[in-house]
Motif scaffolding. Sequence first.
Motif, PDB file in Angstrom:
ATOM      1  N   GLY A   1       0.817  -1.210   0.000  1.00  0.00           N
ATOM      2  CA  GLY A   1       0.000   0.000   0.000  1.00  0.00           C
ATOM      3  C   GLY A   1       0.852   1.262   0.000  1.00  0.00           C
ATOM      4  N   LEU A   2       1.952   1.224   0.759  1.00  0.00           N
ATOM      5  CA  LEU A   2       2.832   2.384   0.857  1.00  0.00           C
ATOM      6  C   LEU A   2       3.621   2.605  -0.433  1.00  0.00           C
ATOM      7  CD1 LEU A   2       4.841   3.199   4.032  1.00  0.00           C
ATOM      8  CD2 LEU A   2       5.955   3.423   1.845  1.00  0.00           C
ATOM      9  N   LEU A   3       4.051   1.477  -1.029  1.00  0.00           N
ATOM     10  CA  LEU A   3       4.933   1.592  -2.191  1.00  0.00           C
ATOM     11  C   LEU A   3       4.206   1.922  -3.491  1.00  0.00           C
ATOM     12  CD1 LEU A   3       7.832   1.000  -1.280  1.00  0.00           C
ATOM     13  CD2 LEU A   3       7.858  -0.799  -2.994  1.00  0.00           C
ATOM     14  N   VAL A   4       2.960   1.468  -3.634  1.00  0.00           N
ATOM     15  CA  VAL A   4       2.256   1.721  -4.897  1.00  0.00           C
ATOM     16  C   VAL A   4       1.653   3.128  -4.929  1.00  0.00           C
ATOM     17  CG1 VAL A   4       1.720  -0.719  -5.252  1.00  0.00           C
ATOM     18  CG2 VAL A   4       0.038   0.752  -4.139  1.00  0.00           C
TER      19      VAL A   4
ATOM     20  N   TYR B   1      -0.886  -6.840 -13.974  1.00  0.00           N
ATOM     21  CA  TYR B   1      -1.788  -7.173 -12.872  1.00  0.00           C
ATOM     22  C   TYR B   1      -3.076  -7.756 -13.410  1.00  0.00           C
ATOM     23  CZ  TYR B   1      -5.207  -6.575  -9.137  1.00  0.00           C
ATOM     24  OH  TYR B   1      -6.205  -6.788  -8.219  1.00  0.00           O
ATOM     25  N   LEU B   2      -3.637  -7.094 -14.439  1.00  0.00           N
ATOM     26  CA  LEU B   2      -4.940  -7.494 -14.951  1.00  0.00           C
ATOM     27  C   LEU B   2      -4.901  -8.917 -15.509  1.00  0.00           C
ATOM     28  CD1 LEU B   2      -7.684  -6.143 -15.027  1.00  0.00           C
ATOM     29  CD2 LEU B   2      -7.267  -5.561 -17.420  1.00  0.00           C
TER      30      LEU B   2
ATOM     31  N   LEU C   1      -0.330 -13.075  -4.437  1.00  0.00           N
ATOM     32  CA  LEU C   1       0.027 -12.707  -5.815  1.00  0.00           C
ATOM     33  C   LEU C   1      -0.662 -11.424  -6.282  1.00  0.00           C
ATOM     34  CD1 LEU C   1       0.291 -16.114  -7.709  1.00  0.00           C
ATOM     35  CD2 LEU C   1       2.112 -14.566  -7.010  1.00  0.00           C
ATOM     36  N   HIS C   2      -1.901 -11.193  -5.831  1.00  0.00           N
ATOM     37  CA  HIS C   2      -2.549  -9.935  -6.223  1.00  0.00           C
ATOM     38  C   HIS C   2      -1.729  -8.735  -5.755  1.00  0.00           C
ATOM     39  CE1 HIS C   2      -6.246 -12.017  -7.471  1.00  0.00           C
ATOM     40  NE2 HIS C   2      -6.529 -10.891  -8.103  1.00  0.00           N
ATOM     41  N   PHE C   3      -1.327  -8.781  -4.479  1.00  0.00           N
ATOM     42  CA  PHE C   3      -0.529  -7.669  -3.975  1.00  0.00           C
ATOM     43  C   PHE C   3       0.874  -7.671  -4.586  1.00  0.00           C
ATOM     44  CE2 PHE C   3      -3.997  -7.248  -1.059  1.00  0.00           C
ATOM     45  CZ  PHE C   3      -4.020  -5.887  -0.804  1.00  0.00           C
ATOM     46  N   GLY C   4       1.398  -8.870  -4.846  1.00  0.00           N
ATOM     47  CA  GLY C   4       2.698  -8.977  -5.510  1.00  0.00           C
ATOM     48  C   GLY C   4       2.670  -8.323  -6.885  1.00  0.00           C
ATOM     49  N   MET C   5       1.553  -8.536  -7.614  1.00  0.00           N
ATOM     50  CA  MET C   5       1.436  -7.966  -8.965  1.00  0.00           C
ATOM     51  C   MET C   5       1.312  -6.437  -8.915  1.00  0.00           C
ATOM     52  SD  MET C   5       1.853 -10.112 -11.244  1.00  0.00           S
ATOM     53  CE  MET C   5       2.558 -11.647 -10.701  1.00  0.00           C
TER      54      MET C   5
ATOM     55  N   LEU D   1       2.831  -4.667  -6.801  1.00  0.00           N
ATOM     56  CA  LEU D   1       4.215  -4.267  -6.581  1.00  0.00           C
ATOM     57  C   LEU D   1       5.000  -4.312  -7.900  1.00  0.00           C
ATOM     58  CD1 LEU D   1       5.439  -3.428  -3.940  1.00  0.00           C
ATOM     59  CD2 LEU D   1       6.288  -5.753  -3.611  1.00  0.00           C
ATOM     60  N   VAL D   2       4.727  -5.345  -8.727  1.00  0.00           N
ATOM     61  CA  VAL D   2       5.378  -5.459 -10.033  1.00  0.00           C
ATOM     62  C   VAL D   2       5.022  -4.249 -10.897  1.00  0.00           C
ATOM     63  CG1 VAL D   2       5.384  -6.780 -12.200  1.00  0.00           C
ATOM     64  CG2 VAL D   2       5.546  -7.976  -9.998  1.00  0.00           C
ATOM     65  N   GLU D   3       3.723  -3.886 -10.899  1.00  0.00           N
ATOM     66  CA  GLU D   3       3.288  -2.718 -11.686  1.00  0.00           C
ATOM     67  C   GLU D   3       4.002  -1.443 -11.228  1.00  0.00           C
ATOM     68  OE1 GLU D   3       1.552  -2.410 -14.310  1.00  0.00           O
ATOM     69  OE2 GLU D   3       0.465  -4.296 -14.531  1.00  0.00           O
ATOM     70  N   ALA D   4       4.125  -1.295  -9.887  1.00  0.00           N
ATOM     71  CA  ALA D   4       4.791  -0.093  -9.358  1.00  0.00           C
ATOM     72  C   ALA D   4       6.262  -0.060  -9.782  1.00  0.00           C
ATOM     73  CB  ALA D   4       4.671  -0.062  -7.838  1.00  0.00           C
ATOM     74  N   THR D   5       6.899  -1.234  -9.769  1.00  0.00           N
ATOM     75  CA  THR D   5       8.298  -1.313 -10.185  1.00  0.00           C
ATOM     76  C   THR D   5       8.439  -0.977 -11.667  1.00  0.00           C
ATOM     77  OG1 THR D   5       8.440  -3.139  -8.617  1.00  0.00           O
ATOM     78  CG2 THR D   5      10.361  -2.766  -9.995  1.00  0.00           C
TER      79      THR D   5
END
Lengths: 310, 62
Positions: free
Chosen positions: A37-40, A244-245, A291-295, A297-301
């Motif tokens: 939540g903080l990183l995205v 993510y989608l 994985l939802h939250f992991g994805m 994080l991937v989008e934010a990266t």
Amino acid sequence: MTDTNASAFQHEAGFGDYFALLKPRVMSLVIFTAFVGLLVAPVSVHPVIGLCSILFIAIGAGASGALNMWWDADIDAVMKRTANRPVPAGRVTADEALAIGLALSVMSVVFLALAANILAAGLLAFTIFFYAVIYTMLLKRWTPQNIVIGGAAGAFPPMIGWAVATGGVSLESVLMFALIFMWTPPHFWALALFMKGDYDKARVPMLTVTHGRRVTRNHILVYTVLLVPVAIGLGLTSIGGPVYLAAAVLMNAWFLKGAVDIWRRDETAADADAYRTEKSVFRFSILYLFLHFGMLLVEATLRGFGLGGW
Amino acid sequence: MAIKAEHEIHKRRFSRNLGVGLALTGFAALMFALSIVKITSLGGPIQGFDHVARPELTEIVK
């Protein structure tokens, strides 16, 4: 100390026993979702402030766990899954759990307000209150909808993380909340289907006990159907993206298939293969949330490299 | 039962003392880091007024 008999010493707690009061496994999920939540969030946070904020959110969550163990020591002692917790096992007294819970609650909220902002601290205070008072004291022993409403407590951390960064609440943070909130019932009811007996003995009104297993199977399907649009919808917001989608569509199709499988079975079929479907859906539900939250994080990266997102 | 100098209970107490000690030390270090970050983010000088006169902190009257 005047009491010096041997048995008093036998139960003296080590550091690990106090740490166990904070429910470290629940804490790890809280740390992960608050971190995402903080990183995205669109506002960047200084690493030290971020680290402190996550720590205080984790301590606040742990404090509410200690308060839960103080209040629930009687039913924890009856259930196999929880009988070895520090209070029912006699290693820590209930009073100590209460003192640690209260002290850490106040400390975490005050320090989160100082490190981040008042809104984040207010949300953390509400989360602790909600879990310790609304869920543990009022709902858990009273209504079979206990975990539905109580799930809100577990759903707040990403919203707090978002508030640490932005100082506000938005559609994205509400949808992250809704994702965990809607995920909790099918996750726990799948567990309740194959953890027979435990809740029965403790007289906790789980849906499986009060309304039967058929109704629980129906409920799992309904809540999973309601979960899907939330999970997909999150992908269409500013923190989502094609990666993510795509992952969300696949995981939700699979989770929905699992819920339908559970719904179509009855107890004879479940008994015959020792609840294989229920157990596999439960295990997948953990991966699903991770994985939802992991994805996200991937989008934010990816956004950091000018990729991903919409 | 023989009286041993080091009973198992002492180990448990030591673990508790060590745990509390490390947690407090870590907390103090983290709070120090947080203070530095918060103060420097304000943009001003990191030193403050003390009981000694600090000419570099006073504004020059023209």
